[in-house]
Design a protein around this motif. Structure first.
Motif, PDB file in Angstrom:
ATOM      1  N   GLY A  26       0.804  -1.072   0.030  1.00 63.39           N
ATOM      2  CA  GLY A  26       0.057  -0.001  -0.150  1.00 63.39           C
ATOM      3  C   GLY A  26       0.808   1.265   0.080  1.00 63.39           C
ATOM      4  N   ILE A  27       1.952   1.196   0.848  1.00 66.83           N
ATOM      5  CA  ILE A  27       2.823   2.480   1.006  1.00 66.83           C
ATOM      6  C   ILE A  27       3.319   2.607  -0.517  1.00 66.83           C
ATOM      7  CG2 ILE A  27       4.925   3.416   2.092  1.00 66.83           C
ATOM      8  CD1 ILE A  27       3.921   1.968   4.704  1.00 66.83           C
ATOM      9  N   LEU A  28       4.175   1.572  -0.990  1.00 65.67           N
ATOM     10  CA  LEU A  28       4.855   1.636  -2.424  1.00 65.67           C
ATOM     11  C   LEU A  28       3.696   2.217  -3.282  1.00 65.67           C
ATOM     12  CD1 LEU A  28       7.537   1.366  -3.733  1.00 65.67           C
ATOM     13  CD2 LEU A  28       6.740  -1.031  -4.538  1.00 65.67           C
ATOM     14  N   LEU A  29       2.556   1.744  -3.434  1.00 68.02           N
ATOM     15  CA  LEU A  29       1.479   2.029  -4.249  1.00 68.02           C
ATOM     16  C   LEU A  29       1.330   3.613  -4.393  1.00 68.02           C
ATOM     17  CD1 LEU A  29      -0.139  -1.330  -4.678  1.00 68.02           C
ATOM     18  CD2 LEU A  29       0.758  -0.060  -6.663  1.00 68.02           C
ATOM     19  N   ASP A  81      -4.294   5.655 -16.696  1.00 66.31           N
ATOM     20  CA  ASP A  81      -4.870   4.422 -16.471  1.00 66.31           C
ATOM     21  C   ASP A  81      -3.862   3.858 -15.243  1.00 66.31           C
ATOM     22  OD1 ASP A  81      -6.617   4.109 -18.470  1.00 66.31           O
ATOM     23  OD2 ASP A  81      -5.135   3.533 -19.776  1.00 66.31           O
ATOM     24  N   HIS A  82      -2.852   4.208 -15.301  1.00 60.30           N
ATOM     25  CA  HIS A  82      -1.864   4.000 -14.037  1.00 60.30           C
ATOM     26  C   HIS A  82      -2.384   4.554 -12.661  1.00 60.30           C
ATOM     27  CE1 HIS A  82       2.159   2.195 -15.508  1.00 60.30           C
ATOM     28  NE2 HIS A  82       1.946   2.801 -16.435  1.00 60.30           N
ATOM     29  N   ILE A  83      -2.915   5.555 -12.713  1.00 62.02           N
ATOM     30  CA  ILE A  83      -3.475   6.110 -11.654  1.00 62.02           C
ATOM     31  C   ILE A  83      -4.752   5.319 -11.040  1.00 62.02           C
ATOM     32  CG2 ILE A  83      -4.699   8.338 -10.533  1.00 62.02           C
ATOM     33  CD1 ILE A  83      -2.980  10.186 -12.229  1.00 62.02           C
ATOM     34  N   VAL A  84      -5.736   4.986 -11.912  1.00 56.38           N
ATOM     35  CA  VAL A  84      -6.791   4.210 -11.774  1.00 56.38           C
ATOM     36  C   VAL A  84      -6.142   2.758 -11.114  1.00 56.38           C
ATOM     37  CG1 VAL A  84      -8.645   2.986 -12.861  1.00 56.38           C
ATOM     38  CG2 VAL A  84      -8.381   5.581 -13.262  1.00 56.38           C
ATOM     39  N   PHE A  85      -5.281   2.043 -12.019  1.00 56.88           N
ATOM     40  CA  PHE A  85      -4.918   0.827 -11.416  1.00 56.88           C
ATOM     41  C   PHE A  85      -4.228   0.804 -10.182  1.00 56.88           C
ATOM     42  CE2 PHE A  85      -1.337  -2.357 -11.367  1.00 56.88           C
ATOM     43  CZ  PHE A  85      -1.987  -3.447 -11.605  1.00 56.88           C
ATOM     44  N   ASN A  86      -3.360   1.865  -9.635  1.00 58.86           N
ATOM     45  CA  ASN A  86      -2.950   1.909  -8.543  1.00 58.86           C
ATOM     46  C   ASN A  86      -4.005   2.211  -7.537  1.00 58.86           C
ATOM     47  OD1 ASN A  86      -0.528   1.521  -9.869  1.00 58.86           O
ATOM     48  ND2 ASN A  86       0.510   3.773  -9.223  1.00 58.86           N
ATOM     49  N   ILE A 129       1.510   9.320  -6.079  1.00 60.45           N
ATOM     50  CA  ILE A 129       1.651  10.656  -5.707  1.00 60.45           C
ATOM     51  C   ILE A 129       2.664  11.104  -6.587  1.00 60.45           C
ATOM     52  CG2 ILE A 129       2.747  12.105  -3.960  1.00 60.45           C
ATOM     53  CD1 ILE A 129       1.242  10.346  -1.776  1.00 60.45           C
ATOM     54  N   TYR A 130       3.689  10.358  -6.883  1.00 58.41           N
ATOM     55  CA  TYR A 130       4.666  10.669  -7.915  1.00 58.41           C
ATOM     56  C   TYR A 130       4.215  10.894  -9.231  1.00 58.41           C
ATOM     57  CZ  TYR A 130       8.588  10.725 -11.167  1.00 58.41           C
ATOM     58  OH  TYR A 130       9.551  11.100 -11.904  1.00 58.41           O
ATOM     59  N   ILE A 131       3.340   9.947  -9.646  1.00 59.32           N
ATOM     60  CA  ILE A 131       2.787  10.174 -11.036  1.00 59.32           C
ATOM     61  C   ILE A 131       2.065  11.448 -10.987  1.00 59.32           C
ATOM     62  CG2 ILE A 131       0.907   9.195 -12.846  1.00 59.32           C
ATOM     63  CD1 ILE A 131       1.792   6.397 -11.623  1.00 59.32           C
ATOM     64  N   ILE A 137      -7.034   1.124  -7.449  1.00 58.53           N
ATOM     65  CA  ILE A 137      -7.540  -0.095  -7.278  1.00 58.53           C
ATOM     66  C   ILE A 137      -6.827  -1.089  -6.486  1.00 58.53           C
ATOM     67  CG2 ILE A 137      -8.426  -2.167  -8.337  1.00 58.53           C
ATOM     68  CD1 ILE A 137      -9.238  -0.603 -10.724  1.00 58.53           C
ATOM     69  N   CYS A 138      -5.284  -1.067  -6.817  1.00 57.19           N
ATOM     70  CA  CYS A 138      -4.323  -1.675  -5.808  1.00 57.19           C
ATOM     71  C   CYS A 138      -4.230  -1.322  -4.377  1.00 57.19           C
ATOM     72  CB  CYS A 138      -3.123  -1.823  -6.402  1.00 57.19           C
ATOM     73  SG  CYS A 138      -3.066  -2.855  -8.070  1.00 57.19           S
ATOM     74  N   MET A 139      -4.418   0.170  -4.353  1.00 58.14           N
ATOM     75  CA  MET A 139      -4.305   0.658  -2.922  1.00 58.14           C
ATOM     76  C   MET A 139      -5.634   0.274  -2.155  1.00 58.14           C
ATOM     77  SD  MET A 139      -2.702   4.391  -3.371  1.00 58.14           S
ATOM     78  CE  MET A 139      -3.482   5.026  -4.527  1.00 58.14           C
ATOM     79  N   ALA A 140      -6.891   0.411  -2.849  1.00 64.16           N
ATOM     80  CA  ALA A 140      -8.013  -0.047  -2.303  1.00 64.16           C
ATOM     81  C   ALA A 140      -7.744  -1.510  -1.731  1.00 64.16           C
ATOM     82  CB  ALA A 140      -9.392   0.029  -3.007  1.00 64.16           C
ATOM     83  N   LEU A 141      -7.408  -2.554  -2.624  1.00 71.21           N
ATOM     84  CA  LEU A 141      -7.318  -3.945  -2.139  1.00 71.21           C
ATOM     85  C   LEU A 141      -6.342  -4.090  -1.059  1.00 71.21           C
ATOM     86  CD1 LEU A 141      -6.967  -5.617  -5.777  1.00 71.21           C
ATOM     87  CD2 LEU A 141      -8.853  -5.696  -4.283  1.00 71.21           C
TER      88      LEU A 141
END
Length: 146
Positions: free
Chosen positions: A83-86, A118-123, A91-93, A125-129
């Motif tokens: 979660g932290i890495l994503l 798309d990267h932001i949306v993908f990330n 934030i960087y993106i 979703i991953c953060m939510a998971l």
């Protein structure tokens, strides 16, 4: 009650496996073409001076996180780290999209085909998971301890 706990554990396991696959895949694709990854990082705004260090440390960090996710006793640490890495990458993106014109993608494999939004949306979703797995883990431990 045990069925609910088993369902929570299954969801946590599935999310952990998804992250494990994601991080092994992204780390492998970066390490297989390390020179290209470092070159792309060298073209990224704000982090270019650190491209050499990041070209090794990012994939190694991804593999460490994958290892944490693989070990049940350390899985929660791996979920937090995921979660932290994503979050940091997202934030960087967003910062780069706000303040830079030329933004090369340093992702490898299939993820390189994604557009930045798309990267932001993908990330996201991953953060939510990751958050879901962390919350379910806490609830599962409360149930088993209380």
């Amino acid at each position: 009650m045990k069925t609910v706990s088993r369902h929570k554990k299954t969801i946590i396991d599935i999310i952990s496996i998804l992250f494990l696959v994601l991080f092994v895949y992204t780390a492998s694709s970066k390490l297989l073409d390390l020179g290209l990854f470092e070159l792309r990082l060298g073209r990224m705004p704000y982090i270019a001076p650190y491209a050499s260090l990041l070209s090794w440390s990012v994939p190694l960090l991804e593999l460490v996180i994958a290892g944490l996710l693989l070990l049940p006793k350390l899985r929660i640490i791996g979920l937090y780290a995921s979660g932290i890495l994503l979050t940091l990458f997202t934030i960087y993106i967003i910062a780069v999209l706000q303040f830079s014109d030329d933004i090369p993608c340093s992702c490898g494999g299939v993820l390189a085909a994604l557009r930045w939004d798309d990267h932001i949306v993908f990330n996201a979703i991953c953060m939510a998971l990751a958050l879901t797995a962390i919350v379910l883990n806490k609830k599962q431990h409360k149930t088993s301890n209380g």
